[in-house]
Write an enzyme that holds these catalytic residues in place. Structure first.
Site, PDB file in Angstrom:
ATOM      1  N   ASN A  37      75.991 163.384 138.596  1.00 56.19           N
ATOM      2  CA  ASN A  37      75.704 163.456 140.030  1.00 56.19           C
ATOM      3  C   ASN A  37      76.989 163.531 140.864  1.00 56.19           C
ATOM      4  OD1 ASN A  37      74.319 163.385 142.423  1.00 56.19           O
ATOM      5  ND2 ASN A  37      73.347 161.390 142.069  1.00 56.19           N
ATOM      6  N   HIS A 122      60.706 152.156 142.318  1.00 54.33           N
ATOM      7  CA  HIS A 122      61.661 151.709 143.338  1.00 54.33           C
ATOM      8  C   HIS A 122      60.955 151.456 144.659  1.00 54.33           C
ATOM      9  CE1 HIS A 122      65.554 153.628 141.528  1.00 54.33           C
ATOM     10  NE2 HIS A 122      64.838 153.015 140.618  1.00 54.33           N
ATOM     11  N   ARG A 147      61.226 147.507 141.320  1.00 54.45           N
ATOM     12  CA  ARG A 147      62.539 147.147 141.840  1.00 54.45           C
ATOM     13  C   ARG A 147      62.445 147.035 143.357  1.00 54.45           C
ATOM     14  NH1 ARG A 147      68.037 150.829 141.911  1.00 54.45           N
ATOM     15  NH2 ARG A 147      67.082 151.541 143.840  1.00 54.45           N
ATOM     16  N   TYR A 159      72.347 151.129 150.095  1.00 56.02           N
ATOM     17  CA  TYR A 159      71.991 151.749 148.827  1.00 56.02           C
ATOM     18  C   TYR A 159      70.555 151.395 148.417  1.00 56.02           C
ATOM     19  CZ  TYR A 159      71.097 152.106 143.967  1.00 56.02           C
ATOM     20  OH  TYR A 159      70.458 152.383 142.803  1.00 56.02           O
ATOM     21  N   ASP A 221      68.921 145.566 142.130  1.00 55.54           N
ATOM     22  CA  ASP A 221      70.175 146.229 141.774  1.00 55.54           C
ATOM     23  C   ASP A 221      71.265 145.825 142.763  1.00 55.54           C
ATOM     24  OD1 ASP A 221      72.213 147.894 141.035  1.00 55.54           O
ATOM     25  OD2 ASP A 221      71.054 149.751 141.141  1.00 55.54           O
ATOM     26  N   HIS A 223      74.379 147.018 142.530  1.00 51.09           N
ATOM     27  CA  HIS A 223      75.208 148.221 142.650  1.00 51.09           C
ATOM     28  C   HIS A 223      76.708 147.924 142.591  1.00 51.09           C
ATOM     29  CE1 HIS A 223      74.886 152.644 143.755  1.00 51.09           C
ATOM     30  NE2 HIS A 223      74.013 152.411 142.812  1.00 51.09           N
ATOM     31  N   GLU A 247      70.666 143.646 138.293  1.00 50.12           N
ATOM     32  CA  GLU A 247      71.378 144.771 137.684  1.00 50.12           C
ATOM     33  C   GLU A 247      72.712 145.014 138.387  1.00 50.12           C
ATOM     34  OE1 GLU A 247      68.916 148.173 138.155  1.00 50.12           O
ATOM     35  OE2 GLU A 247      70.562 149.589 137.948  1.00 50.12           O
ATOM     36  N   GLU A 273      74.875 151.658 133.675  1.00 52.33           N
ATOM     37  CA  GLU A 273      74.550 153.035 134.058  1.00 52.33           C
ATOM     38  C   GLU A 273      75.777 153.909 134.266  1.00 52.33           C
ATOM     39  OE1 GLU A 273      72.329 151.776 137.553  1.00 52.33           O
ATOM     40  OE2 GLU A 273      73.610 153.038 138.795  1.00 52.33           O
ATOM     41  N   ARG A 294      71.747 149.336 130.146  1.00 51.09           N
ATOM     42  CA  ARG A 294      71.271 150.202 131.227  1.00 51.09           C
ATOM     43  C   ARG A 294      71.753 151.647 131.145  1.00 51.09           C
ATOM     44  NH1 ARG A 294      68.034 151.323 134.386  1.00 51.09           N
ATOM     45  NH2 ARG A 294      69.101 151.392 136.374  1.00 51.09           N
ATOM     46  N   HIS A 323      68.540 154.007 132.054  1.00 52.80           N
ATOM     47  CA  HIS A 323      68.704 154.513 133.421  1.00 52.80           C
ATOM     48  C   HIS A 323      67.839 155.759 133.623  1.00 52.80           C
ATOM     49  CE1 HIS A 323      71.751 155.930 136.692  1.00 52.80           C
ATOM     50  NE2 HIS A 323      71.006 154.963 137.166  1.00 52.80           N
ATOM     51  N   ASP A 327      68.533 161.763 139.365  1.00 50.37           N
ATOM     52  CA  ASP A 327      69.650 162.623 138.957  1.00 50.37           C
ATOM     53  C   ASP A 327      69.770 162.721 137.438  1.00 50.37           C
ATOM     54  OD1 ASP A 327      70.646 159.861 139.992  1.00 50.37           O
ATOM     55  OD2 ASP A 327      72.181 160.425 138.555  1.00 50.37           O
ATOM     56  N   GLU A 350      63.293 152.756 133.714  1.00 49.06           N
ATOM     57  CA  GLU A 350      63.320 153.140 135.135  1.00 49.06           C
ATOM     58  C   GLU A 350      62.641 154.499 135.300  1.00 49.06           C
ATOM     59  OE1 GLU A 350      67.260 153.829 136.684  1.00 49.06           O
ATOM     60  OE2 GLU A 350      66.639 153.316 138.718  1.00 49.06           O
ATOM     61  N   TRP A 413      80.634 151.779 146.041  1.00 47.73           N
ATOM     62  CA  TRP A 413      79.339 152.236 146.526  1.00 47.73           C
ATOM     63  C   TRP A 413      78.313 151.931 145.442  1.00 47.73           C
ATOM     64  CZ3 TRP A 413      75.476 155.676 144.981  1.00 47.73           C
ATOM     65  CH2 TRP A 413      74.403 155.772 145.914  1.00 47.73           C
TER      66      TRP A 413
HETATM   67 MG   LIG Z   1      72.058 150.377 139.094  1.00 48.42          MG
END
Ligand SMILES: [Mg+2]
Length: 413
Positions: A37, A122, A147, A159, A221, A223, A247, A273, A294, A323, A327, A350, A413
């Site tokens: 991605n 999600h 999630r 996010y 998550d 992130h 996560e 991920e 993940r 994961h 994407d 997921e 991010w």
């Molecule tokens: Mg994640």
């Protein structure tokens, strides 16, 4: 069964995908996902300029040998671009081998260990009422694990939170990689405040548990945005709400950061991920610092690497949580589902639904019902690429956002 062609197809039905199609002398084709991605063309070049010429004339049946040839033979090992390319080749060769055997891939991996793979969706919202609506919508779609991502008071965008109502489509669609408007493409910049996040998230889970009760598996998550001590605090604060997992609590480059998190909380942990090799999991598995692996099949080196990683994790009682955002192409998703069905240490999968445009290009046969995914019993992966449809969606530059703290400092991010 010699390889006669290896074609890289870049298509963008709403988002960019890189697909490798390998063809053998007896006309069998296999597909592999190499989508990275925001850096898609680097993988496309790696495949078409540096890998495809090496594949022509090779025996398509020699999957392990080809994996080692591309991995060790490049001298420059690992890295997200290299491993996405290796994954694309590996997955396409497994697709071919299973088609040649007349079996779905999961049969070659040892056969089904379960009737279907528990999937999580999600849910998100800018505030608690929107989140509760989103959870209800996901339950209505059949999800049995969800999630939860939440907007944070004082922050414009966060996010994992869908732009509710935007675009006129499904209000819960979420796509963080944004295409350029006028002028040269640039990532969107977001603003982040970890202290505000740490204060708010436990209140969200309190509200969700109060509305939906204790049984629904809930995930969250982080992130990679917290320091170890911040993640430890969040894990402790979320313990009353019995998460399935927390996560990406800390930045992925330093797996030992999770030692401190683990010392302070019994909230289960998942990470991986953005890893691009089973080697990234060393101490995470041997010291049992995580509960779920993940990685994506697409980013860890294909079916071959993922199978080895999950078998190693199984020795430590650690489960899979592959994961599966949008994407990951339907080809990468199908590869994950065959592994999910076959391995003993499956945890959860997921599952974000791909757009109608994506499913026009990639003809899938996997199915979702009563909370479970099944890869289908078609020979191979069970996904075909419609090249005419793919050609209608040319590549469009898109970037994931960049994140800054409130004082302007660049942050994860
Ligand atoms: Mg994640």
């Amino acid at each position: 069964m010699k390889i006669t062609a290896a074609d890289t197809i870049v298509t963008s039905p709403g988002r960019n995908f890189v697909t490798l199609r390998i063809t053998t002398e007896d006309g069998i084709t296999g597909l592999g996902d190499g989508t990275l991605n925001g850096r898609e063309l680097a993988v496309a070049s790696y495949l078409s300029d540096h890998v495809a010429p090496l594949l022509i004339g090779r025996d398509a049946a020699r999957i392990e040998d080809t994996w080692q040839y591309l991995y060790r033979g490049a001298y420059w090992r690992r890295g997200p671009v290299t491993m996405a390319a290796v994954a694309a080749v590996d997955t396409a060769l497994w697709d071919i081998k299973a088609k040649a055997a007349g079996m779905p891939l999961y049969q070659l991996l040892g056969g089904a260990s379960r009737t279907g793979a528990l999937a999580y969706g999600h849910a998100s919202g800018r505030d608690v009422p929107e989140i509760l609506d989103s959870v209800r919508a996901h339950l209505a779609q059949g999800y049995r694990a969800i999630r939860i991502q939440s907007g944070i008071p004082g922050l414009d965008s966060v996010y994992g939170v869908a732009a509710s109502g935007a675009g006129g489509g499904d209000r819960y669609d979420y796509e963080p990689a944004r295409r350029s408007g006028d002028g040269p493409p640039r990532p969107v910049e977001e603003v982040w405040d970890t202290r505000a996040y740490l204060r708010h998230v436990p209140r969200v889970f309190e509200a969700v548990r109060a509305e939906f009760g204790p049984e629904l598996p809930l995930l969250h998550d982080g992130h990679h945005r917290m320091t170890p001590i911040q993640a430890a605090r969040l894990g402790k604060d979320l313990e009353p709400y019995d998460l399935f997992w927390l996560e990406d609590a800390t930045p992925a480059e330093d797996p030992t950061a999770l030692r401190l998190v683990r010392q302070h909380t019994t909230t289960p942990l998942a990470i991986g991920e953005v890893f691009n090799s089973p080697h990234d999991y060393g101490v995470l598995l041997s010291e049992r610092l995580i509960d779920y692996v993940r990685s994506a099949v697409t980013h860890v080196g294909g079916v071959t690497a993922m199978r080895k990683l999950l078998d190693l994790a199984a020795l430590y009682g650690i489960k899979s949580g592959i994961h599966g955002p949008t994407d990951i192409s339907p080809v990468g998703m199908a590869a994950a589902l065959h592994l999910d069905l076959a391995v003993h240490n499956f945890g959860i999968q997921e599952y974000m639904r791909h757009s109608a445009g994506t499913l026009e290009v990639f003809r899938t046969s996997y199915r979702f019902g009563e909370g479970l995914l099944h890869p289908s019993d078609q020979p191979g992966l069970g996904v075909e690429l419609d090249e005419t449809a793919a050609a209608r969606f040319p590549y469009a530059p898109a970037y994931l956002p960049v994140n800054r703290l409130t004082d302007g400092t660049v942050h994860d991010w």
